[in-house]
Write an enzyme that holds these catalytic residues in place. Sequence first.
Site, PDB file in Angstrom:
ATOM      1  N   TYR A 278      -8.234  -2.857  -9.361  1.00 46.41           N
ATOM      2  CA  TYR A 278      -8.372  -3.514  -8.053  1.00 46.41           C
ATOM      3  C   TYR A 278      -9.093  -2.584  -7.064  1.00 46.41           C
ATOM      4  O   TYR A 278     -10.042  -2.985  -6.378  1.00 46.41           O
ATOM      5  CB  TYR A 278      -6.983  -3.881  -7.553  1.00 46.41           C
ATOM      6  CG  TYR A 278      -6.924  -4.655  -6.262  1.00 46.41           C
ATOM      7  CD1 TYR A 278      -7.202  -6.019  -6.222  1.00 46.41           C
ATOM      8  CD2 TYR A 278      -6.558  -4.028  -5.067  1.00 46.41           C
ATOM      9  CE1 TYR A 278      -7.125  -6.735  -5.037  1.00 46.41           C
ATOM     10  CE2 TYR A 278      -6.476  -4.725  -3.880  1.00 46.41           C
ATOM     11  CZ  TYR A 278      -6.763  -6.086  -3.865  1.00 46.41           C
ATOM     12  OH  TYR A 278      -6.680  -6.776  -2.682  1.00 46.41           O
TER      13      TYR A 278
ATOM     14  N   LYS B 152     -12.750  -3.143  -5.222  1.00 45.45           N
ATOM     15  CA  LYS B 152     -12.887  -3.221  -3.762  1.00 45.45           C
ATOM     16  C   LYS B 152     -13.785  -2.091  -3.238  1.00 45.45           C
ATOM     17  O   LYS B 152     -14.563  -2.302  -2.300  1.00 45.45           O
ATOM     18  CB  LYS B 152     -11.508  -3.169  -3.103  1.00 45.45           C
ATOM     19  CG  LYS B 152     -10.619  -4.372  -3.452  1.00 45.45           C
ATOM     20  CD  LYS B 152     -11.191  -5.687  -2.956  1.00 45.45           C
ATOM     21  CE  LYS B 152     -10.228  -6.853  -3.127  1.00 45.45           C
ATOM     22  NZ  LYS B 152     -10.742  -8.102  -2.557  1.00 45.45           N
TER      23      LYS B 152
END
Length: 248
Positions: free
Chosen positions: A156, A160
Site C-alpha cells: 500500500y 501511494k
Amino acid sequence: MKATAELAEGVAIVTGGSRGIGLGIAAELARGGARVAVVARNADRAVEAAAGLDGDGHAAYSCDIADSRACRKTVAAVESRQGPVTVLVNNAGIARDNIVLRLRDEDWTRVIDTNLGGTFNMIRAVTRGMMKRRAGSIVNVTSVIGLMGNAGQANYAASKAGLHGLTKSVARELASRNIRCNAVAPGFIRTDMTAGLPEARVNELTGRIPAGRLGEPADVAGVVRFLAGPEAGYITGQIIAVDGGMAM
Ligand code: NAI
C-alpha cells in the site's frame, strides 16, 4: 497558468465514488455544480450513489480501474453521455495488509495494479481530451502512508508513494497545457476501510494525531474541491496532507 474551467460548467469523474471518501468527494463536487460521473466496481452501488447527489446530470459507471481498456471505454462513455471531462479525481484504492514476509504475490500485484496502475490508466484516458481543450484538473487521493511508510503495509505504501511521483510527473508534463495535477494525502479517515480496526488500535492511532480525532470524508472532500476548482488555478504538483497534523 490560467484558472481551469469552473466546476459549475464541468464534468467530474470520481473513481470509487460509491462510498467512503469518494462518496464525500462526489457529494461536494455535485454541491459545487459539477455533473459527476461516479465510477466504481459495483454497478448497483454506483447508481445509488449518483442518484443521491444534489443537482442534475450525474451518472454511474461500473469499471475496474486496474483494467486499462475498461478505463478508456468508461471515459469515452462519460464524454459521450455527460460531456467533456474537466475534473478527474482518482480516489479508488484498496489495501491488502500483511508483513513483507507474508505478503502474497497477488496482494502485491493487486494493490499496485489498482492504486497506482488504475490511477495511471484513468489519467492516460482523460489526457488527450483535456490537452485538446487545454483545461483540466486531476486530483489523486494518496495517503500519508505514502509519505511515512507503515509496518504491515509495504504494498500500500509503495503504491501511494508511487502516486506522489506520478502526480509530480504529470504536473510537469501537462502544466503548459493548463492541466493541473495534485494529490491529497489523507491520514486516518472514518470509512469502511478503517471500520474494521479494533478499538485499541483506533485509540492508539488517535494518540498519534495532534488534532486528537480521526478525520471524516468531508475533511478530505473540501480540499479536493478546492484543488479541483479555479481558486487553485496556480497550484500544481503538490501533495497536501489532510491528516490532523499526523505526518508533520
Ligand atoms: P473504501 O474501501 O470505503 O472505498 C473504496 C472505493 O474504491 C469503493 O467505492 C470501491 O468500489 C472503489 N474501488 C476499489 N477498487 C476499485 C477498482 N479496481 N476499480 C474501481 N473502483 C474501485 O475506501 P476509502 O476509505 O473511502 O478510501 C478511498 C481512498 O482514500 C483510497 O484510495 C484509500 O487508499 C485512500 N485513503 C483512505 C484512508 C482512510 O483512512 N480511510 C486514509 C488514507 C487514504
